[in-house]
Design a protein around this motif. Structure first.
Motif, short mmCIF file in Angstrom:
data_model
loop_
_atom_site.label_atom_id
_atom_site.label_comp_id
_atom_site.label_asym_id
_atom_site.label_seq_id
_atom_site.Cartn_x
_atom_site.Cartn_y
_atom_site.Cartn_z
N ASP A 1 -12.26 20.31 -37.72
CA ASP A 1 -13.47 19.95 -37.30
C ASP A 1 -14.18 20.75 -36.20
OD1 ASP A 1 -13.81 18.13 -39.31
OD2 ASP A 1 -13.46 16.28 -37.82
N ALA B 1 -13.62 14.24 -34.35
CA ALA B 1 -13.76 14.73 -35.74
C ALA B 1 -15.21 14.25 -36.19
CB ALA B 1 -12.69 13.69 -36.48
N PHE B 2 -15.84 15.50 -36.74
CA PHE B 2 -17.20 15.16 -37.25
C PHE B 2 -17.25 14.12 -38.22
CE2 PHE B 2 -20.83 16.56 -39.88
CZ PHE B 2 -21.81 16.62 -38.93
N GLU B 3 -16.29 13.71 -39.07
CA GLU B 3 -16.36 12.84 -40.10
C GLU B 3 -16.62 11.56 -39.41
OE1 GLU B 3 -13.18 10.32 -42.96
OE2 GLU B 3 -12.68 12.18 -42.13
N SER C 1 -8.21 12.04 -33.58
CA SER C 1 -9.21 11.84 -34.60
C SER C 1 -8.57 11.28 -35.78
CB SER C 1 -10.02 13.05 -34.85
OG SER C 1 -10.77 13.43 -33.89
N SER C 2 -7.41 11.70 -35.98
CA SER C 2 -6.61 11.21 -37.28
C SER C 2 -6.37 9.62 -37.35
CB SER C 2 -5.44 11.86 -37.68
OG SER C 2 -4.56 11.94 -36.75
N SER D 1 -14.88 24.23 -37.77
CA SER D 1 -16.24 23.90 -38.64
C SER D 1 -17.42 23.90 -37.84
CB SER D 1 -16.06 22.83 -39.45
OG SER D 1 -15.03 23.02 -40.46
N ALA D 2 -17.41 23.19 -36.78
CA ALA D 2 -18.66 22.96 -35.84
C ALA D 2 -18.79 24.30 -35.09
CB ALA D 2 -18.37 21.81 -34.83
N ILE E 1 -18.68 16.07 -29.80
CA ILE E 1 -18.42 17.37 -30.30
C ILE E 1 -19.18 18.43 -29.80
CG2 ILE E 1 -19.88 17.56 -32.32
CD1 ILE E 1 -17.01 18.18 -33.52
N VAL F 1 -6.78 17.11 -38.05
CA VAL F 1 -8.29 16.98 -38.19
C VAL F 1 -9.26 17.65 -36.92
CG1 VAL F 1 -9.96 15.03 -38.10
CG2 VAL F 1 -7.96 14.91 -39.57
N TYR F 2 -8.79 17.46 -35.78
CA TYR F 2 -9.56 17.73 -34.59
C TYR F 2 -9.70 19.39 -34.70
CZ TYR F 2 -10.66 19.46 -29.99
OH TYR F 2 -11.32 19.93 -28.92
N SER G 1 -18.73 10.83 -37.29
CA SER G 1 -20.22 10.69 -37.17
C SER G 1 -20.97 10.25 -38.20
CB SER G 1 -20.77 12.13 -36.85
OG SER G 1 -20.24 12.57 -35.54
#
Length: 152
Positions: free
Chosen positions: A126, A78-80, A54-55, A129-130, A96, A122-123, A82
């Motif tokens: 995220d 990574a949610f970002e 993701s990064s 958080s999810a 995700i 990042v993974y 999206s």
């Protein structure tokens, strides 16, 4: 022209590709994207397949998106990514939704308390958080009452 899938692009299409290893380093991935572009007389590629992490996908997606270059990542979650305004040309073949499947498995075991230990990439951030949003938002019994707990 080695006989391997020659019949797919037998219309005169020239397929150029480059395989790079970015080691989940966004700076290295972006440098490799730019190097490939430079070797091609400054012309951006028609598309990017990758990055795995993701990064790296975030770094390359930022520049590739500005150039209108589609990017497909096989594993970035990574949610970002999206955010279709920030990454309008980004797509992935893994989503995700793995978080939802993971929670379904935990519920299948009947677990009501879990501890999530993560790294700081990042993974992992995220995913955490999810997971927290899904677990807190949906971990109810049939009456809608909260029956689980989560610790931070």
């Amino acid at each position: 022209n080695n006989g391997w899938h020659d019949d797919i692009l037998n219309d005169g299409t020239d397929l150029n590709w480059s395989h790079q290893i970015e080691n989940c380093d966004g700076t290295m991935a972006l440098r490799q994207y730019w190097d490939f572009r430079t070797l091609n007389s400054g012309i951006p590629p028609h598309g990017v397949i990758g990055c795995r992490c993701s990064s790296s996908a975030i770094s390359v997606g930022s520049v590739a998106g500005l150039e209108g270059v589609p990017q497909i990542s096989p594993e970035s979650v990574a949610f970002e990514l999206s955010d279709h305004e920030k990454y309008p040309f980004f797509g992935r073949v893994r989503s995700i939704d793995g978080v939802i499947a993971f929670i379904a498995m935990l519920r299948g075991f009947g677990w009501q308390r879990v501890s999530l230990i993560q790294t700081d990439d990042v993974y992992a951030i995220d995913f955490s958080s999810a997971f927290q949003q899904e677990w807190i938002g949906n971990h109810n019994d049939r009456s809608g009452e909260w029956i689980g707990e989560i610790g931070y």
